[in-house]
Motif scaffolding. Structure first.
Motif, PDB file in Angstrom:
ATOM      1  N   ARG A 151      45.423  -3.946 128.963  1.00 26.78           N
ATOM      2  CA  ARG A 151      45.110  -2.675 128.301  1.00 26.78           C
ATOM      3  C   ARG A 151      46.343  -1.872 127.887  1.00 26.78           C
ATOM      4  O   ARG A 151      46.235  -0.712 127.499  1.00 26.78           O
ATOM      5  N   ARG A 152      47.498  -2.479 127.945  1.00 21.22           N
ATOM      6  CA  ARG A 152      48.725  -1.808 127.491  1.00 21.22           C
ATOM      7  C   ARG A 152      49.522  -2.715 126.558  1.00 21.22           C
ATOM      8  O   ARG A 152      50.683  -2.453 126.267  1.00 21.22           O
ATOM      9  N   ARG A 153      48.892  -3.763 126.086  1.00 18.77           N
ATOM     10  CA  ARG A 153      49.627  -4.754 125.286  1.00 18.77           C
ATOM     11  C   ARG A 153      50.086  -4.177 123.948  1.00 18.77           C
ATOM     12  O   ARG A 153      51.206  -4.437 123.510  1.00 18.77           O
ATOM     13  N   ALA A 154      49.251  -3.411 123.292  1.00 17.38           N
ATOM     14  CA  ALA A 154      49.666  -2.836 122.003  1.00 17.38           C
ATOM     15  C   ALA A 154      50.832  -1.870 122.194  1.00 17.38           C
ATOM     16  O   ALA A 154      51.777  -1.860 121.401  1.00 17.38           O
ATOM     17  N   SER A 298      49.215   3.140 121.371  1.00 20.40           N
ATOM     18  CA  SER A 298      48.444   3.604 122.525  1.00 20.40           C
ATOM     19  C   SER A 298      46.991   3.863 122.142  1.00 20.40           C
ATOM     20  O   SER A 298      46.062   3.554 122.904  1.00 20.40           O
ATOM     21  N   ASP A 301      45.139   0.645 121.994  1.00 17.59           N
ATOM     22  CA  ASP A 301      44.754   0.142 123.313  1.00 17.59           C
ATOM     23  C   ASP A 301      43.449   0.776 123.786  1.00 17.59           C
ATOM     24  O   ASP A 301      42.763   0.222 124.654  1.00 17.59           O
ATOM     25  N   ARG A 302      43.085   1.907 123.221  1.00 14.75           N
ATOM     26  CA  ARG A 302      41.848   2.597 123.619  1.00 14.75           C
ATOM     27  C   ARG A 302      40.680   2.274 122.705  1.00 14.75           C
ATOM     28  O   ARG A 302      39.567   2.014 123.177  1.00 14.75           O
ATOM     29  N   ARG A 305      42.240  -2.635 117.814  1.00 17.25           N
ATOM     30  CA  ARG A 305      43.310  -2.884 116.837  1.00 17.25           C
ATOM     31  C   ARG A 305      42.858  -2.640 115.403  1.00 17.25           C
ATOM     32  O   ARG A 305      43.581  -2.069 114.587  1.00 17.25           O
ATOM     33  N   SER A 356      50.601  -6.722 118.399  1.00 15.74           N
ATOM     34  CA  SER A 356      49.547  -7.138 119.327  1.00 15.74           C
ATOM     35  C   SER A 356      48.358  -7.722 118.576  1.00 15.74           C
ATOM     36  O   SER A 356      47.764  -8.720 119.005  1.00 15.74           O
ATOM     37  N   HIS A 425      41.213  -5.961 122.037  1.00 14.69           N
ATOM     38  CA  HIS A 425      41.933  -5.033 122.915  1.00 14.69           C
ATOM     39  C   HIS A 425      41.411  -5.049 124.349  1.00 14.69           C
ATOM     40  O   HIS A 425      42.112  -4.605 125.259  1.00 14.69           O
ATOM     41  N   GLU A 426      40.216  -5.606 124.586  1.00 19.99           N
ATOM     42  CA  GLU A 426      39.679  -5.684 125.939  1.00 19.99           C
ATOM     43  C   GLU A 426      39.543  -7.122 126.439  1.00 19.99           C
ATOM     44  O   GLU A 426      38.882  -7.373 127.437  1.00 19.99           O
TER      45      GLU A 426
END
Length: 445
Positions: A151-154, A298, A301-302, A305, A356, A425-426
């Motif tokens: 959850r922090r890759r981007a 960030s 990530d929420r 992409r 990402s 993203h998940e």
């Protein structure tokens, strides 16, 4: 399988990987961008002096585009090496090759000294620069992505692109005092200084990248003897649609080459704006981008992409019109406003997310190859953007309109392609690149 088991085992160093990628990309793309600045301001006069000013500029910008021809070739070779032998080897090699090529550009004789051999040598060194750049970002993005926490890759991979922006800032800043030199000094020795400074680039970058560990995902692949013997065969057998998708998405990079190269030569040579003014526009926009890129990453990530990337691509396609209009009317305040808004804020949404977004389309076995080949073919098409833009530019106050339509069309293609991709993203690291759908397995923060 639990979420923990779907992530590679082994120690991660996301901050160190992000820092190494940031610094390495800043240094690498300092080299790459000073060439574009010199091509716009100087090379037409010293390497193609027998041509008319317009033709000389066009030929100089063509040598900038030539560097992108080598990118797809380098992507195939360096992608294979990175997926078979590791990301670290690629990152060290690309840094050394880029630095050496850039230093030698600063040593080249001019056309008046050796004739046609001068532009030939310039093109050869530009090809070496392009070959190097083909593996730089894909290698840095793969390294950072595979070190990043769930959850922090981007966010962490976005530092590669922040480094690219920093490289452009440094390159542009170096040219500010150079651009203010008298014409005779600028054309004789002034333009060479930024290229010679690549010696420092190589030394610092080499030390940083030599200390970085290989990624847990790649190490786990090696331990389980799952490294592909022929990564390219696996890539095109299982991931051809994703490679094509990345090629089309990467066309959004046309915004960057139009902004950093074409706009400079159009504003200075056609509209007769001050060189330093346009260089300051680039510096300000990229300073803003340093902060905007991690913000957009960030957010990705929420929320995912695709929506962030699409906003950045479409928004840039819209803002290119008022930006070029402001240049055509020589409205300096509006140039700063729309330049910063387009390149610094909105384009940063696509620019910060793609490392990402593209990398997560592939699994570890072919990630570097897939990103390198897909992006570099797309970047190669975009790399000739300044040359095409100069060719289709018309006379008169609205001569910029064809260039704006051209750029907007590339942004639309990129947006449509991005929306066909799977949202990742998940999705856990070990599930990336699977053909069948998988449930979100990444633990929430």
């Amino acid at each position: 399988m639990s979420a923990k088991e779907q992530e590679p085992h082994g120690a991660r160093t996301p901050k160190k990987a992000a820092l190494a990628s940031w610094i390495g990309s800043a240094l690498e793309y300092y080299d790459f961008f000073i060439y574009g600045t010199a091509a716009a301001l100087v090379f037409g006069k010293i390497f193609f002096p027998g041509s008319s000013p317009a033709t000389g500029t066009l030929l100089a910008l063509a040598t900038f585009g030539v560097g992108y021809v080598a990118r797809p070739v380098g992507a195939f070779l360096l992608g294979h090496i990175g997926d078979k032998f590791g990301r670290k080897r690629v990152l060290v090699f690309t840094l050394i090759l880029m630095g050496a090529s850039t230093f030698l550009v600063g040593c080249l004789p001019t056309f008046d000294q050796v004739g046609v051999a001068a532009p030939i040598m310039l093109v050869v060194l530009r090809l070496c620069q392009g070959f190097s750049a083909s593996g730089e970002q894909a290698g840095a993005n793969s390294m950072t992505l595979e070190h990043a926490p769930p959850r922090r890759r981007a966010f962490f991979t976005s530092f590669t692109l922040s480094g690219t922006q920093a490289g452009l800032i440094i390159a542009t800043a170096v040219f500010l005092p150079v651009a203010r030199l008298p014409e005779e000094q600028l054309l004789s020795w002034g333009w060479r200084v930024p290229f010679w400074l690549s010696v420092v680039v190589v030394a610092v970058g080499y030390i940083i990248r030599r200390t970085l560990e290989e990624t847990p995902a790649f190490k786990e692949e090696q331990e389980h003897k799952e490294v592909a013997r022929m990564p390219l065969a696996v890539l095109f057998r299982d991931f051809t649609p994703d490679v094509i998708r990345v090629v089309c998405c990467a066309l959004v990079a046309l915004v960057s080459t139009i902004f950093s190269v074409y706009v400079l030569t159009y504003a200075v040579n056609t509209i007769k704006l001050d060189r330093a003014t346009m260089l300051w526009v680039a510096i300000c926009a990229n300073i803003v981008a340093l902060f905007a890129i991690p913000f957009w990453a960030s957010l990705a990530d929420r929320v995912g992409r695709r929506p962030v990337f699409a906003f950045g691509a479409l928004g840039s396609g819209v803002l290119i019109f008022p930006f070029l209009w402001s240049i055509g009317t020589a409205n300096v305040p509006m140039i700063f406003l729309f330049g910063i808004l387009m390149s610094g804020v909105v384009y940063s949404a696509a620019n910060g997310v793609w490392p990402s977004f593209y990398g997560e389309m592939f699994n570890t076995r072919v990630r570097l190859s897939g990103m390198a080949i897909g992006t570099q073919i797309g970047f190669a098409l975009g790399g000739f953007g300044p040359t095409i833009a100069s060719a289709i530019q018309r006379d008169g106050p609205n001569g910029w309109l064809p260039v704006a339509y051209f750029t907007a069309a590339a942004c639309v293609i990129a947006t449509l392609s991005a929306w066909t991709a799977r949202e990742t993203h998940e999705v856990a690291m070990n599930d990336l690149g699977r053909r069948e759908p998988v449930a979100a397995a990444v633990p929430s923060r």
